[in-house]
Scaffold this motif. Sequence first.
Motif, PDB file in Angstrom:
ATOM      1  N   LEU A 242      20.267  37.048 -20.799  1.00 47.46           N
ATOM      2  CA  LEU A 242      19.856  37.424 -22.143  1.00 47.46           C
ATOM      3  C   LEU A 242      18.547  36.724 -22.485  1.00 47.46           C
ATOM      4  CD1 LEU A 242      23.313  36.988 -23.908  1.00 47.46           C
ATOM      5  CD2 LEU A 242      22.286  39.120 -23.121  1.00 47.46           C
ATOM      6  N   GLN A 243      17.649  37.461 -23.096  1.00 44.35           N
ATOM      7  CA  GLN A 243      16.348  36.919 -23.466  1.00 44.35           C
ATOM      8  C   GLN A 243      16.097  37.203 -24.933  1.00 44.35           C
ATOM      9  OE1 GLN A 243      14.144  35.402 -21.193  1.00 44.35           O
ATOM     10  NE2 GLN A 243      12.733  34.937 -22.855  1.00 44.35           N
ATOM     11  N   ALA A 244      16.104  36.138 -25.745  1.00 41.64           N
ATOM     12  CA  ALA A 244      15.846  36.279 -27.174  1.00 41.64           C
ATOM     13  C   ALA A 244      14.357  36.143 -27.449  1.00 41.64           C
ATOM     14  CB  ALA A 244      16.627  35.223 -27.945  1.00 41.64           C
ATOM     15  N   SER A 245      13.876  36.892 -28.424  1.00 41.58           N
ATOM     16  CA  SER A 245      12.474  36.823 -28.808  1.00 41.58           C
ATOM     17  C   SER A 245      12.326  37.234 -30.257  1.00 41.58           C
ATOM     18  CB  SER A 245      11.633  37.733 -27.907  1.00 41.58           C
ATOM     19  OG  SER A 245      12.026  39.078 -28.065  1.00 41.58           O
ATOM     20  N   GLY A 246      11.118  37.037 -30.802  1.00 41.91           N
ATOM     21  CA  GLY A 246      10.827  37.493 -32.153  1.00 41.91           C
ATOM     22  C   GLY A 246      10.793  36.396 -33.196  1.00 41.91           C
ATOM     23  N   GLY A 247      11.103  35.176 -32.806  1.00 42.00           N
ATOM     24  CA  GLY A 247      11.055  34.083 -33.762  1.00 42.00           C
ATOM     25  C   GLY A 247       9.625  33.753 -34.152  1.00 42.00           C
ATOM     26  N   GLY A 248       9.484  32.893 -35.156  1.00 47.43           N
ATOM     27  CA  GLY A 248       8.165  32.484 -35.600  1.00 47.43           C
ATOM     28  C   GLY A 248       8.228  31.750 -36.916  1.00 47.43           C
ATOM     29  N   LEU A 249       7.050  31.588 -37.512  1.00 46.57           N
ATOM     30  CA  LEU A 249       6.916  30.908 -38.801  1.00 46.57           C
ATOM     31  C   LEU A 249       6.712  31.953 -39.887  1.00 46.57           C
ATOM     32  CD1 LEU A 249       6.487  28.331 -40.521  1.00 46.57           C
ATOM     33  CD2 LEU A 249       4.067  28.441 -39.854  1.00 46.57           C
ATOM     34  N   VAL A 250       7.492  31.863 -40.934  1.00 50.77           N
ATOM     35  CA  VAL A 250       7.399  32.834 -42.019  1.00 50.77           C
ATOM     36  C   VAL A 250       7.628  32.121 -43.343  1.00 50.77           C
ATOM     37  CG1 VAL A 250       9.841  33.464 -41.858  1.00 50.77           C
ATOM     38  CG2 VAL A 250       8.220  35.107 -42.799  1.00 50.77           C
ATOM     39  N   GLN A 251       7.034  32.627 -44.391  1.00 50.22           N
ATOM     40  CA  GLN A 251       7.238  32.041 -45.714  1.00 50.22           C
ATOM     41  C   GLN A 251       8.580  32.470 -46.286  1.00 50.22           C
ATOM     42  OE1 GLN A 251       3.801  33.124 -48.098  1.00 50.22           O
ATOM     43  NE2 GLN A 251       2.822  31.171 -47.643  1.00 50.22           N
ATOM     44  N   ALA A 252       9.109  31.656 -47.153  1.00 49.72           N
ATOM     45  CA  ALA A 252      10.359  32.007 -47.830  1.00 49.72           C
ATOM     46  C   ALA A 252      10.202  33.355 -48.529  1.00 49.72           C
ATOM     47  CB  ALA A 252      10.722  30.928 -48.842  1.00 49.72           C
TER      48      ALA A 252
ATOM     49  N   GLY B 182      10.173  36.118 -46.841  1.00 47.72           N
ATOM     50  CA  GLY B 182       9.659  37.028 -45.835  1.00 47.72           C
ATOM     51  C   GLY B 182      10.730  37.548 -44.900  1.00 47.72           C
ATOM     52  N   SER B 183      10.279  38.281 -43.882  1.00 43.49           N
ATOM     53  CA  SER B 183      11.196  38.932 -42.939  1.00 43.49           C
ATOM     54  C   SER B 183      10.764  38.674 -41.503  1.00 43.49           C
ATOM     55  CB  SER B 183      11.208  40.450 -43.179  1.00 43.49           C
ATOM     56  OG  SER B 183      11.661  40.765 -44.471  1.00 43.49           O
ATOM     57  N   LEU B 184      11.745  38.716 -40.628  1.00 42.79           N
ATOM     58  CA  LEU B 184      11.517  38.665 -39.184  1.00 42.79           C
ATOM     59  C   LEU B 184      12.564  39.536 -38.526  1.00 42.79           C
ATOM     60  CD1 LEU B 184      10.934  34.884 -38.256  1.00 42.79           C
ATOM     61  CD2 LEU B 184       9.284  36.745 -38.029  1.00 42.79           C
ATOM     62  N   ARG B 185      12.231  40.055 -37.350  1.00 36.92           N
ATOM     63  CA  ARG B 185      13.229  40.767 -36.564  1.00 36.92           C
ATOM     64  C   ARG B 185      13.328  40.120 -35.187  1.00 36.92           C
ATOM     65  NH1 ARG B 185      14.010  47.010 -34.440  1.00 36.92           N
ATOM     66  NH2 ARG B 185      12.369  46.428 -32.949  1.00 36.92           N
TER      67      ARG B 185
ATOM     68  N   SER C 298      22.190  44.857 -35.194  1.00 33.66           N
ATOM     69  CA  SER C 298      22.317  46.194 -34.616  1.00 33.66           C
ATOM     70  C   SER C 298      22.077  46.094 -33.115  1.00 33.66           C
ATOM     71  CB  SER C 298      21.320  47.160 -35.256  1.00 33.66           C
ATOM     72  OG  SER C 298      19.976  46.736 -35.014  1.00 33.66           O
ATOM     73  N   ARG C 299      22.317  47.178 -32.428  1.00 30.61           N
ATOM     74  CA  ARG C 299      22.078  47.207 -30.998  1.00 30.61           C
ATOM     75  C   ARG C 299      21.723  48.608 -30.562  1.00 30.61           C
ATOM     76  NH1 ARG C 299      27.261  45.106 -28.138  1.00 30.61           N
ATOM     77  NH2 ARG C 299      26.372  46.080 -26.268  1.00 30.61           N
ATOM     78  N   ASP C 300      20.998  48.694 -29.462  1.00 28.73           N
ATOM     79  CA  ASP C 300      20.636  49.972 -28.851  1.00 28.73           C
ATOM     80  C   ASP C 300      21.057  49.875 -27.391  1.00 28.73           C
ATOM     81  OD1 ASP C 300      17.634  52.033 -28.879  1.00 28.73           O
ATOM     82  OD2 ASP C 300      19.443  52.157 -27.672  1.00 28.73           O
TER      83      ASP C 300
ATOM     84  N   ASP D 245      19.473  48.428 -23.859  1.00 26.21           N
ATOM     85  CA  ASP D 245      20.071  47.128 -23.498  1.00 26.21           C
ATOM     86  C   ASP D 245      19.557  46.002 -24.398  1.00 26.21           C
ATOM     87  OD1 ASP D 245      20.043  47.762 -19.877  1.00 26.21           O
ATOM     88  OD2 ASP D 245      21.415  48.404 -21.459  1.00 26.21           O
ATOM     89  N   THR D 246      19.480  46.280 -25.670  1.00 19.18           N
ATOM     90  CA  THR D 246      18.886  45.331 -26.603  1.00 19.18           C
ATOM     91  C   THR D 246      19.690  45.242 -27.895  1.00 19.18           C
ATOM     92  OG1 THR D 246      16.683  45.809 -25.708  1.00 19.18           O
ATOM     93  CG2 THR D 246      16.775  44.683 -27.829  1.00 19.18           C
ATOM     94  N   MET D 247      19.791  44.023 -28.398  1.00 23.42           N
ATOM     95  CA  MET D 247      20.408  43.768 -29.701  1.00 23.42           C
ATOM     96  C   MET D 247      19.327  43.231 -30.638  1.00 23.42           C
ATOM     97  SD  MET D 247      23.466  41.055 -30.613  1.00 23.42           S
ATOM     98  CE  MET D 247      22.585  39.672 -29.897  1.00 23.42           C
ATOM     99  N   TYR D 248      19.503  43.477 -31.923  1.00 26.95           N
ATOM    100  CA  TYR D 248      18.503  43.062 -32.907  1.00 26.95           C
ATOM    101  C   TYR D 248      19.161  42.286 -34.042  1.00 26.95           C
ATOM    102  CZ  TYR D 248      16.045  46.844 -30.547  1.00 26.95           C
ATOM    103  OH  TYR D 248      15.485  47.665 -29.592  1.00 26.95           O
ATOM    104  N   LEU D 249      18.330  41.488 -34.713  1.00 29.51           N
ATOM    105  CA  LEU D 249      18.749  40.858 -35.957  1.00 29.51           C
ATOM    106  C   LEU D 249      17.582  40.974 -36.932  1.00 29.51           C
ATOM    107  CD1 LEU D 249      21.061  39.286 -37.357  1.00 29.51           C
ATOM    108  CD2 LEU D 249      19.794  37.187 -36.803  1.00 29.51           C
TER     109      LEU D 249
END
Length: 125
Positions: A2-12, A14-17, A69-71, A75-79
């Motif tokens: 499993l390989q997680a990605s999409g993290g980062g710095l965001v202001q309160a 805000g949104s990330l996926r 969610s997932r597709d 072969d991918t899951m999302y948050l």
Amino acid sequence: QLQASGGGLVQAGGSLRLSCAASGRTFSNYATGWFRQAPGKEREFVAAVSRNGGRTYYADSVKGRFTISRDNAKDTMYLQMNSLKSEDTAVYYCAAALAGWGTTLYPGMSNYDNWGQGTQVTVSS
């Protein structure tokens, strides 16, 4: 794997996926979930989704703000994380557990035996 990605710095506010890409196994045979661990704290459950994507379950702290969610075709899951708060700051991990039924999901950490490496989410206030 499993390989997680999409993290980062965001202001309160805000949104990330986040994404979790699976390889090496039949993804659709696994129920999957997201967990997180903040500095100095225990790893905690965030959200879970069933093998077929039809059932979801959330921790109270993220309910109404996060969507899992997932597709299976990819072969991918999302948050999807909206209305982020400083207390959401943590390393986010994806996990998978072999599930016998399409509607099975697991909110408990002990059910999972496949883990990704984690992706850092930092929310600034």
